[in-house]
Design a protein around this motif. Structure first.
Motif, mmCIF file in Angstrom:
data_model
loop_
_atom_site.group_PDB
_atom_site.id
_atom_site.type_symbol
_atom_site.label_atom_id
_atom_site.label_comp_id
_atom_site.label_asym_id
_atom_site.label_seq_id
_atom_site.Cartn_x
_atom_site.Cartn_y
_atom_site.Cartn_z
ATOM 1 N N ASP A 56 -51.623 30.391 19.491
ATOM 2 C CA ASP A 56 -51.672 28.927 19.607
ATOM 3 C C ASP A 56 -50.594 28.414 20.560
ATOM 4 N N SER A 57 -49.406 29.002 20.455
ATOM 5 C CA SER A 57 -48.311 28.593 21.330
ATOM 6 C C SER A 57 -48.640 28.888 22.797
ATOM 7 N N PHE A 58 -49.243 30.039 23.039
ATOM 8 C CA PHE A 58 -49.614 30.422 24.404
ATOM 9 C C PHE A 58 -50.731 29.522 24.934
ATOM 10 N N ARG A 59 -51.742 29.301 24.085
ATOM 11 C CA ARG A 59 -52.898 28.496 24.483
ATOM 12 C C ARG A 59 -52.502 27.070 24.861
ATOM 13 N N THR A 60 -51.560 26.492 24.115
ATOM 14 C CA THR A 60 -51.165 25.104 24.379
ATOM 15 C C THR A 60 -50.046 24.992 25.404
ATOM 16 N N GLY A 61 -49.508 26.115 25.844
ATOM 17 C CA GLY A 61 -48.407 26.083 26.807
ATOM 18 C C GLY A 61 -47.158 25.450 26.205
ATOM 19 N N GLU A 62 -46.925 25.765 24.937
ATOM 20 C CA GLU A 62 -45.791 25.169 24.219
ATOM 21 C C GLU A 62 -44.469 25.453 24.928
ATOM 22 N N ARG A 63 -43.635 24.418 24.955
ATOM 23 C CA ARG A 63 -42.309 24.542 25.539
ATOM 24 C C ARG A 63 -41.341 23.788 24.655
ATOM 25 N N SER A 64 -40.093 23.808 25.013
ATOM 26 C CA SER A 64 -39.060 23.114 24.252
ATOM 27 C C SER A 64 -39.339 21.617 24.219
ATOM 28 N N ASP A 65 -38.942 20.956 23.125
ATOM 29 C CA ASP A 65 -39.068 19.499 23.028
ATOM 30 C C ASP A 65 -38.069 18.799 23.949
ATOM 31 N N ALA A 66 -36.978 19.476 24.259
ATOM 32 C CA ALA A 66 -35.967 18.898 25.149
ATOM 33 C C ALA A 66 -36.478 18.960 26.596
ATOM 34 N N PRO A 67 -36.286 17.890 27.358
ATOM 35 C CA PRO A 67 -36.775 17.884 28.752
ATOM 36 C C PRO A 67 -36.206 19.015 29.608
ATOM 37 N N LEU A 68 -34.963 19.395 29.369
ATOM 38 C CA LEU A 68 -34.353 20.472 30.160
ATOM 39 C C LEU A 68 -34.300 21.790 29.380
ATOM 40 N N GLY A 69 -35.117 21.888 28.325
ATOM 41 C CA GLY A 69 -35.154 23.104 27.512
ATOM 42 C C GLY A 69 -35.979 24.199 28.158
ATOM 43 N N LEU A 70 -36.071 25.304 27.464
ATOM 44 C CA LEU A 70 -36.783 26.474 27.990
ATOM 45 C C LEU A 70 -38.299 26.334 27.864
ATOM 46 N N PRO A 71 -39.030 26.771 28.875
ATOM 47 C CA PRO A 71 -40.498 26.806 28.774
ATOM 48 C C PRO A 71 -40.931 28.099 28.059
ATOM 49 N N TYR A 72 -42.220 28.296 27.973
ATOM 50 C CA TYR A 72 -42.797 29.541 27.443
ATOM 51 C C TYR A 72 -42.307 29.856 26.026
ATOM 52 N N ARG A 73 -42.456 28.910 25.133
ATOM 53 C CA ARG A 73 -42.036 29.115 23.743
ATOM 54 C C ARG A 73 -42.779 30.284 23.106
ATOM 55 N N TRP A 74 -43.979 30.591 23.604
ATOM 56 C CA TRP A 74 -44.758 31.695 23.055
ATOM 57 C C TRP A 74 -44.024 33.030 23.210
ATOM 58 N N ALA A 75 -43.184 33.144 24.246
ATOM 59 C CA ALA A 75 -42.491 34.422 24.493
ATOM 60 C C ALA A 75 -41.533 34.756 23.351
ATOM 61 N N ILE A 76 -40.791 33.751 22.885
ATOM 62 C CA ILE A 76 -39.866 34.034 21.776
ATOM 63 C C ILE A 76 -40.638 34.190 20.468
ATOM 64 N N LYS A 77 -41.736 33.457 20.330
ATOM 65 C CA LYS A 77 -42.556 33.610 19.123
ATOM 66 C C LYS A 77 -43.214 34.983 19.064
ATOM 67 N N ALA A 78 -43.450 35.582 20.222
ATOM 68 C CA ALA A 78 -44.057 36.917 20.272
ATOM 69 C C ALA A 78 -43.132 37.980 19.697
ATOM 70 N N VAL A 79 -41.852 37.670 19.564
ATOM 71 C CA VAL A 79 -40.913 38.623 18.965
ATOM 72 C C VAL A 79 -41.249 38.857 17.495
ATOM 73 N N ILE A 80 -41.849 37.874 16.843
ATOM 74 C CA ILE A 80 -42.175 38.019 15.417
ATOM 75 C C ILE A 80 -43.175 39.156 15.194
ATOM 76 N N PRO A 81 -44.366 39.130 15.808
ATOM 77 C CA PRO A 81 -45.265 40.263 15.566
ATOM 78 C C PRO A 81 -44.735 41.582 16.127
ATOM 79 N N LEU A 82 -44.010 41.526 17.241
ATOM 80 C CA LEU A 82 -43.439 42.768 17.782
ATOM 81 C C LEU A 82 -42.443 43.384 16.815
ATOM 82 N N SER A 83 -41.554 42.558 16.289
ATOM 83 C CA SER A 83 -40.521 43.090 15.395
ATOM 84 C C SER A 83 -41.118 43.555 14.073
#
Length: 193
Positions: free
Chosen positions: A143-170
């Motif tokens: 879902d995060s990848f599909r929606t292109g989720e990013r940080s709520d902060a304007p200068l925050g990090l994009p690609y929130r799916w990348a950090i969320k992908a650590v959950i299934p990997l770990s």
């Protein structure tokens, strides 16, 4: 007080290491050993994240207090790096048997009883927990990848799916290390070691 010659001789350090190695060799099982080696390798590779985390913390502190110019993306990067270290460290702790347990009781049991308790705990509690987290986290990441989720902060990090992908990997890696422990304990019970 006795002289050094009156004291009982202590075993040499090398003798202690050999004794530990012989004890470990008695529990040598090929497939779990290969899995454990892989998980340790991943754990050692992920250790580098801690150096990056320290650099991000120092950089952010220097920018904030030295130049009054803290960066949101650097703060978020700290949390992401910390999450990677902790989440991937779960399987490393499992493989090295450095996780928390009630050692006061565990130390009193025979090796066979310890293995039986480990197998029951793995089958009843650990594997179902890992499966629930792993299977639900896949949708979470998708879902995060599909929606292109990013940080709520304007200068925050994009690609929130990348950090969320650590959950299934770990949790996949943790499942692999748990399988290794289950296989080893079952094998050693059957072999009577």
């Amino acid at each position: 007080m006795g002289t050094p010659s009156d004291l009982p001789p202590h075993p040499h350090v090398a003798e202690k290491v050999d004794e530990i190695k012989m004890h470990e060799d008695a529990k040598h099982v090929l497939i779990p050993d290969l899995i454990d080696k892989f998980v340790r390798g991943v754990g050692h590779a992920v250790c580098g994240v801690n150096a990056l985390l320290i650099a991000a913390i120092i950089g952010n502190v220097a920018l904030r207090y030295g130049f009054s110019n803290g960066q949101i993306w650097l703060e978020e990067l700290q949390w992401h790096l910390y999450a990677i270290g902790v989440m991937m460290g779960l399987s490393y702790a499992q493989v090295n048997d450095s996780h928390i347990r009630v050692d006061i009781l565990h130390a009193r049991f025979s090796d066979r009883t310890k293995r039986i308790i480990e197998i029951i705990g793995i089958l009843l509690f650990v594997l179902p927990f890992i499966w629930v987290i792993f299977s639900h986290s896949l949708d979470f990441v998708a879902d995060s990848f599909r929606t292109g989720e990013r940080s709520d902060a304007p200068l925050g990090l994009p690609y929130r799916w990348a950090i969320k992908a650590v959950i299934p990997l770990s949790f996949g890696l943790l499942g692999l290390s748990i399988f290794s422990r289950l296989f080893r304990d079952a094998y050693l019970i059957v072999k009577g070691r």
